[in-house]
Design a protein around this motif. Structure first.
Motif, PDB file in Angstrom:
ATOM      1  N   ASP A   1      -7.616  97.885 -23.889  1.00  0.00           N
ATOM      2  CA  ASP A   1      -8.207  97.860 -25.231  1.00  0.00           C
ATOM      3  C   ASP A   1      -8.695  99.240 -25.673  1.00  0.00           C
ATOM      4  OD1 ASP A   1      -8.001  94.980 -25.230  1.00  0.00           O
ATOM      5  OD2 ASP A   1      -9.666  95.029 -23.809  1.00  0.00           O
ATOM      6  N   TRP A   2      -8.531 100.233 -24.820  1.00  0.00           N
ATOM      7  CA  TRP A   2      -9.117 101.534 -25.102  1.00  0.00           C
ATOM      8  C   TRP A   2      -8.577 102.148 -26.392  1.00  0.00           C
ATOM      9  CZ3 TRP A   2     -12.635 104.631 -25.716  1.00  0.00           C
ATOM     10  CH2 TRP A   2     -12.493 106.017 -25.766  1.00  0.00           C
ATOM     11  N   ALA A   3      -7.283 102.061 -26.636  1.00  0.00           N
ATOM     12  CA  ALA A   3      -6.705 102.690 -27.834  1.00  0.00           C
ATOM     13  C   ALA A   3      -7.310 102.104 -29.108  1.00  0.00           C
ATOM     14  CB  ALA A   3      -5.193 102.536 -27.836  1.00  0.00           C
ATOM     15  N   THR A   4      -7.480 100.794 -29.146  1.00  0.00           N
ATOM     16  CA  THR A   4      -8.057 100.147 -30.331  1.00  0.00           C
ATOM     17  C   THR A   4      -9.529 100.505 -30.488  1.00  0.00           C
ATOM     18  OG1 THR A   4      -6.525  98.302 -30.090  1.00  0.00           O
ATOM     19  CG2 THR A   4      -8.458  97.938 -31.474  1.00  0.00           C
ATOM     20  N   ILE A   5     -10.267 100.486 -29.382  1.00  0.00           N
ATOM     21  CA  ILE A   5     -11.691 100.823 -29.437  1.00  0.00           C
ATOM     22  C   ILE A   5     -11.875 102.262 -29.889  1.00  0.00           C
ATOM     23  CG2 ILE A   5     -13.715 101.247 -27.976  1.00  0.00           C
ATOM     24  CD1 ILE A   5     -12.886  98.743 -26.391  1.00  0.00           C
ATOM     25  N   ARG A   6     -11.066 103.165 -29.343  1.00  0.00           N
ATOM     26  CA  ARG A   6     -11.181 104.574 -29.740  1.00  0.00           C
ATOM     27  C   ARG A   6     -10.936 104.729 -31.241  1.00  0.00           C
ATOM     28  NH1 ARG A   6      -7.721 108.964 -26.589  1.00  0.00           N
ATOM     29  NH2 ARG A   6      -6.022 107.669 -27.384  1.00  0.00           N
ATOM     30  N   ALA A   7      -9.930 104.038 -31.788  1.00  0.00           N
ATOM     31  CA  ALA A   7      -9.629 104.146 -33.212  1.00  0.00           C
ATOM     32  C   ALA A   7     -10.807 103.660 -34.049  1.00  0.00           C
ATOM     33  CB  ALA A   7      -8.374 103.349 -33.539  1.00  0.00           C
ATOM     34  N   ARG A   8     -11.468 102.591 -33.612  1.00  0.00           N
ATOM     35  CA  ARG A   8     -12.593 102.066 -34.369  1.00  0.00           C
ATOM     36  C   ARG A   8     -13.817 102.974 -34.265  1.00  0.00           C
ATOM     37  NH1 ARG A   8     -12.467  95.482 -34.664  1.00  0.00           N
ATOM     38  NH2 ARG A   8     -10.367  95.391 -35.580  1.00  0.00           N
ATOM     39  N   VAL A   9     -14.000 103.601 -33.106  1.00  0.00           N
ATOM     40  CA  VAL A   9     -15.104 104.552 -32.966  1.00  0.00           C
ATOM     41  C   VAL A   9     -14.836 105.786 -33.829  1.00  0.00           C
ATOM     42  CG1 VAL A   9     -16.334 106.082 -31.376  1.00  0.00           C
ATOM     43  CG2 VAL A   9     -15.752 103.746 -30.671  1.00  0.00           C
ATOM     44  N   GLU A  10     -13.594 106.241 -33.832  1.00  0.00           N
ATOM     45  CA  GLU A  10     -13.238 107.391 -34.670  1.00  0.00           C
ATOM     46  C   GLU A  10     -13.506 107.088 -36.146  1.00  0.00           C
ATOM     47  OE1 GLU A  10      -9.192 108.006 -33.562  1.00  0.00           O
ATOM     48  OE2 GLU A  10      -9.677 109.446 -31.971  1.00  0.00           O
ATOM     49  N   ALA A  11     -13.321 105.824 -36.547  1.00  0.00           N
ATOM     50  CA  ALA A  11     -13.582 105.418 -37.930  1.00  0.00           C
ATOM     51  C   ALA A  11     -15.059 105.121 -38.162  1.00  0.00           C
ATOM     52  CB  ALA A  11     -12.746 104.188 -38.276  1.00  0.00           C
TER      53      ALA A  11
END
Length: 428
Positions: free
Chosen positions: A397-407
């Protein structure tokens, strides 16, 4: 200031600049180094070395003077019994050279020596290791003194001096990486020499191709891609050159997935030295001003290198990132406060203390509202402790979590991503 001391008066933290012994008697490959290990003291005693010279501008000085020794203040008039008139003896001092100035002097000296070596190579004259070894010694000392100063100076290359300074920079980066992965000092030295000599085949490249500002055509690409083999053949004619230097010279453009050149080696067929050379060579190239492109910032360069699947040895690349103290944009790091954070773009001159976005509390094992924080102590920041692996903490799930944190999405939204993924995994 230089001080001559008996070996028994040495302390850890002193910087040795010379040993009173012959080269063959010395237990070290370098004559200048920071004394960091009691084993080194024992080796000096075992080798029969009685005196050394230290530099107190680069490390600790001799033991401070006793309290009853002169203080630099003398009575010149009695004045009154209760208030003697004192005057301080002032000694004019020159301002000591800064670490950047010392690094610049080292790099300039090394650049001239490499340029001369390349000139000799064009005439078919073999490399003399007796000329190369002192250069590697000085570069190693400069990296030990101030890594950041040395690496910042080597990034400043003009079109005419790029090839020579690139060799100096790769030498410094190889030494730094070798120490990071725990290589013995003799191997560190060998890898430094390999870095200095890795691009010697460029001496045979036509200047019109080497310095071309536009894209190379197919014929020009073939010419440039011949430099590892040309350099390897040249070094083979130099009997003192080590197998490590030959290996790195020939294989520093290979990739772990087999798509590199000249031999298309992959996996275990590539030595560790060649993999290290590939990382150091590319990093310096893409962070330097080139005729055909502007340099990438160190953090941006590392982020892009990390995204090139199959190009580098992943374990060595992580060690390389740690060795230069720069975290790629988008990397996961742990902060002193025990929070996990994403590295943000750094517009400051110091890429070792980038801004970050904290989003996860390790102690409480929970997501927190994303917060942008500084990591520099002088700004009251939350310093970076170390790099972390997103797939270790958050699995697939890291890629999705990173994208949401970046946003900068709220903590609840980020946490929901993980909960939903875990529920789906449980149902499966």
């Amino acid at each position: 200031m230089l001080h001559r001391l008996p070996v028994e008066d040495l302390r850890l933290g002193m910087f040795v600049v010379s040993l009173e012994c012959t080269w063959l008697q010395s237990p070290f490959w370098r004559s200048r180094f920071l004394l960091r290990d009691t084993d080194d003291l024992a080796r000096m005693v075992a080798a029969g070395i009685e005196h050394v010279t230290i530099d107190d501008q680069l490390g600790l000085g001799p033991t401070v003077a006793a309290a009853d020794e002169p203080t630099g203040v003398e009575v010149i008039a009695q004045g009154t019994p209760d208030a003697p008139l004192l005057v301080e003896r002032r000694t004019a001092r020159r301002r000591g050279a800064t670490d950047v100035e010392r690094a610049r002097a080292t790099v300039e000296k090394a650049k001239d020596a490499v340029a001369a070596m390349f000139g000799e190579a064009r005439l078919g004259r073999a490399v003399q290791l007796a000329q190369v070894t002192p250069l590697v010694d000085e570069i190693a000392t400069a990296m030990e003194r101030n890594r950041s100063a040395m690496l910042s100076v080597t990034r400043l290359k003009t079109k005419d001096e790029y090839t020579y300074l690139h060799s100096v920079a790769v030498c410094a980066l190889m030494i730094n990486l070798a120490r990071q992965v725990g290589c013995p000092e003799l191997e560190v030295h060998a890898l430094g020499i390999a870095g200095l000599l890795h691009d010697v085949g460029k001496m045979a490249m036509p200047p019109s191709v080497l310095g071309k500002e536009g894209a190379l055509d197919e014929q020009e690409r073939r010419i440039i891609m011949s430099h590892p083999e040309i350099g390897h053949r040249f070094l083979q004619a130099s009997p003192e050159v080590t197998a490590v230097a030959l290996d790195v010279c020939l294989h520093h453009h290979e990739r772990v997935d087999g798509t590199g050149y000249p031999e298309g080696l992959s996996g275990d067929a590539l030595s560790r030295a060649a993999r290290m050379g590939a990382i150091c060579d590319v990093y310096d190239a893409i962070t330097s001003q080139r005729p055909y492109k502007r340099p990438w910032s160190p953090s941006d360069a590392l982020a892009r290198m990390a995204s090139w699947s199959g190009h580098f040895d992943e374990q060595l690349f992580r060690a390389f990132v740690a060795s230069i103290g720069i975290h790629p944009v988008g990397a996961l790091v742990r902060l002193h406060s025990n929070r996990l954070a994403l590295v943000l773009p750094c517009e400051d001159e110091d890429p070792t203390t980038p801004p970050v976005r904290a989003f996860y509390d390790v102690r409480d094992a929970r997501f927190v509202t994303p917060q942008d924080v500084a990591t520099r102590n002088s700004e009251g920041g939350d310093p970076i402790v170390r790099a972390e692996r997103g797939d270790h903490w958050f699995r697939g799930d890291w890629a999705t979590i990173r994208a949401r944190v970046e946003a900068a999405e709220p903590a609840g939204t980020v946490a929901a991503t993980l909960v939903q993924a875990q529920a789906a995994e449980a149902r499966a």
